[in-house]
Motif scaffolding. Structure first.
Motif, PDB file in Angstrom:
ATOM      1  N   ALA A 323     -29.910 -34.669 -15.065  1.00 19.15           N
ATOM      2  CA  ALA A 323     -28.841 -34.356 -14.231  1.00 19.15           C
ATOM      3  C   ALA A 323     -29.102 -35.371 -13.134  1.00 19.15           C
ATOM      4  CB  ALA A 323     -28.799 -33.222 -13.531  1.00 19.15           C
ATOM      5  N   SER A 324     -30.344 -35.618 -12.626  1.00 20.44           N
ATOM      6  CA  SER A 324     -30.652 -36.743 -11.515  1.00 20.44           C
ATOM      7  C   SER A 324     -30.912 -38.010 -11.996  1.00 20.44           C
ATOM      8  CB  SER A 324     -31.661 -35.844 -10.692  1.00 20.44           C
ATOM      9  OG  SER A 324     -32.910 -35.695 -11.617  1.00 20.44           O
ATOM     10  N   HIS A 325     -31.745 -38.106 -13.192  1.00 14.27           N
ATOM     11  CA  HIS A 325     -31.761 -39.202 -13.600  1.00 14.27           C
ATOM     12  C   HIS A 325     -31.175 -39.513 -15.181  1.00 14.27           C
ATOM     13  CE1 HIS A 325     -34.857 -39.918 -10.630  1.00 14.27           C
ATOM     14  NE2 HIS A 325     -35.216 -38.808 -10.852  1.00 14.27           N
ATOM     15  N   PRO A 326     -30.246 -40.057 -15.276  1.00 18.47           N
ATOM     16  CA  PRO A 326     -29.473 -40.173 -16.488  1.00 18.47           C
ATOM     17  C   PRO A 326     -30.077 -40.767 -17.695  1.00 18.47           C
ATOM     18  CG  PRO A 326     -28.665 -41.945 -15.007  1.00 18.47           C
ATOM     19  CD  PRO A 326     -29.642 -40.954 -14.257  1.00 18.47           C
ATOM     20  N   LEU A 327     -29.895 -40.228 -18.841  1.00 17.76           N
ATOM     21  CA  LEU A 327     -30.305 -40.876 -20.184  1.00 17.76           C
ATOM     22  C   LEU A 327     -29.598 -42.118 -20.287  1.00 17.76           C
ATOM     23  CD1 LEU A 327     -31.798 -40.764 -22.923  1.00 17.76           C
ATOM     24  CD2 LEU A 327     -29.843 -39.570 -23.657  1.00 17.76           C
ATOM     25  N   VAL A 328     -30.202 -43.233 -20.455  1.00 19.70           N
ATOM     26  CA  VAL A 328     -29.645 -44.769 -20.287  1.00 19.70           C
ATOM     27  C   VAL A 328     -29.694 -45.276 -21.957  1.00 19.70           C
ATOM     28  CG1 VAL A 328     -29.738 -47.005 -19.374  1.00 19.70           C
ATOM     29  CG2 VAL A 328     -30.141 -44.924 -18.025  1.00 19.70           C
ATOM     30  N   ILE A 329     -28.922 -45.696 -22.384  1.00 18.37           N
ATOM     31  CA  ILE A 329     -28.678 -46.522 -23.743  1.00 18.37           C
ATOM     32  C   ILE A 329     -28.240 -47.671 -23.320  1.00 18.37           C
ATOM     33  CG2 ILE A 329     -28.087 -46.491 -26.090  1.00 18.37           C
ATOM     34  CD1 ILE A 329     -27.818 -43.463 -26.186  1.00 18.37           C
ATOM     35  N   LYS A 330     -29.004 -48.813 -23.726  1.00 18.91           N
ATOM     36  CA  LYS A 330     -28.458 -50.254 -23.277  1.00 18.91           C
ATOM     37  C   LYS A 330     -28.794 -51.231 -24.359  1.00 18.91           C
ATOM     38  CE  LYS A 330     -29.684 -53.989 -20.127  1.00 18.91           C
ATOM     39  NZ  LYS A 330     -30.517 -54.421 -18.887  1.00 18.91           N
ATOM     40  N   GLY A 331     -27.953 -52.281 -24.764  1.00 17.91           N
ATOM     41  CA  GLY A 331     -28.248 -53.272 -25.846  1.00 17.91           C
ATOM     42  C   GLY A 331     -27.092 -53.767 -26.311  1.00 17.91           C
ATOM     43  N   ALA A 332     -27.173 -54.753 -27.292  1.00 18.17           N
ATOM     44  CA  ALA A 332     -25.980 -55.629 -27.671  1.00 18.17           C
ATOM     45  C   ALA A 332     -24.849 -54.513 -28.136  1.00 18.17           C
ATOM     46  CB  ALA A 332     -26.342 -56.328 -28.984  1.00 18.17           C
ATOM     47  N   GLY A 333     -23.699 -54.621 -27.449  1.00 22.10           N
ATOM     48  CA  GLY A 333     -22.687 -53.668 -27.822  1.00 22.10           C
ATOM     49  C   GLY A 333     -21.463 -54.439 -28.496  1.00 22.10           C
TER      50      GLY A 333
END
Length: 360
Positions: A323-333
């Motif tokens: 809720a306060s610290h989101p789950l982040v997914i990042k990379g070649a999209g």
């Protein structure tokens, strides 16, 4: 050894790259996973080829010499003579083919797709397809619908299935538009030239208007919204279209010929930026309020979205546990290689879940 018969629709950038990846990895899958992948069917919009031995490195020549005029039942007739697990792979952007997924399932095919259309048709179509899949005990995998090879669909699906309440998903949903606006914000190049280069490199849809109109990002939002359990239609999404009105109804060729007409309005928006700002194309899914929005926004250079490079996708998932610290997914999209690899991962997922299936 579990033998898997693959029937591939679409031989363009992604399809041909998938073929290359499968052929290069066949020995690995045999040796380490006990899976033999055989591409026994190839089809484009006009021709079809079937081969019991599976294609090899000379597939392009074989397709050119031995393919026949495409019939709607060509793969069905061929598959009826074999008991191996059959997987239909859609590497096209065809709306027409999407409507045939229920028929493929009726004929005993698992389905793997990079094509978002089937998951963004009416809610009725969406629900009926899943009912049919359950009845036939078959799989439908589409990780590449959002974020190319990034594990965003699986993450949302698994959170929802575990009972986690998802509040929102925000970010740069289009690696294609990420690539375009990352460059446009930093380089002194016409907007149109960057779009054409992105098209050439396989970052955009075959018709770049699918990206620029916001429709492609809207479909990705809808795919994720439905994974969270929302019952919602494409028409419910608020979408900013970056294509000027005169070009929205032009043919694909006419659009490419006149694409420089997009330069002036986009250059104006760029001219309004402060030194510490950039343009980013964002998608916002508010699960709580059932709101989906696609738009071009001004963000700070030092923000997570503002720091993206190349064709990176970026997703923030807010939920009970995040809720306060989101789950982040990042990379070649975006890109043909990561999309093809995502399709291959889905193929392997199905292959590993299926012992030999006997078709009657």
């Amino acid at each position: 050894m579990n033998i898997i018969h693959i029937y591939l629709f679409g031989l363009g950038n992604v399809g041909s790259t998938l073929i290359k990846q499968i052929l290069e990895s066949q020995h690995f899958f045999k040796t380490h996973q006990g899976i033999e992948l055989k591409i026994v069917g190839l089809a484009n919009s006009r021709k079809v080829l079937t081969t019991a031995d599976g294609i090899g490195d000379d597939w392009e020549q074989e397709f050119a010499q031995k393919s026949i005029t495409r019939r709607s039942d060509a793969f069905y007739d061929f598959a009826s003579s074999y008991v191996e697990v059959r997987i239909a792979v859609d590497a096209t952007a065809s709306k027409e083919l999407s409507h045939f997924y229920p028929e493929l399932v009726e004929q005993g095919f698992h389905v793997v797709t990079a094509n978002k259309i089937a998951n963004t048709l009416s809610q009725e179509f969406y629900d009926n397809l899943r009912l049919l899949l359950r009845e036939r005990d078959l799989s439908f995998e589409y990780e590449t619908n959002v974020g190319a090879g990034l594990p965003i669909v699986d993450t949302i699906r698994n959170l929802h299935k575990s009972g986690e309440e998802i509040f929102a998903v925000n970010g740069v949903f289009s690696g294609s538009l990420g690539y375009i606006f990352n460059r446009f914000s930093e380089e002194e190049l016409p907007f149109s030239s960057i779009v054409l280069e992105a098209l050439k490199n396989g970052y955009t849809e075959p018709d770049p208007r699918e990206d620029l109109s916001g429709n492609d990002v809207a479909r990705k939002l809808l795919v994720l919204a439905r994974e969270t359990g929302l019952k919602i239609e494409f028409s419910d999404i608020t979408i900013e279209n970056l294509v000027i009105l005169d070009l929205q109804t032009a043919s694909a060729n006419q659009f490419i010929d006149r694409i420089t007409e997009l330069d002036k309005p986009l250059l104006h928006r760029k001219s309004l930026l402060q030194p510490d700002e950039v343009l980013r194309h964002l998608g916002k899914l508010d699960v709580v309020n059932k709101s989906l929005e696609v738009s071009l926004q001004v963000v700070k250079k030092d923000s997570p979205a503002g720091q993206l490079q190349g064709s990176d996708g970026f997703f923030e998932i807010y939920s009970e546990s995040y809720a306060s610290h989101p789950l982040v997914i990042k990379g070649a999209g975006a890109g043909k290689a990561v999309t093809a690899r995502g399709l291959l991962s889905d193929i392997i997922k199905i292959a590993k879940s299926c012992p030999i299936v006997i078709y009657k």
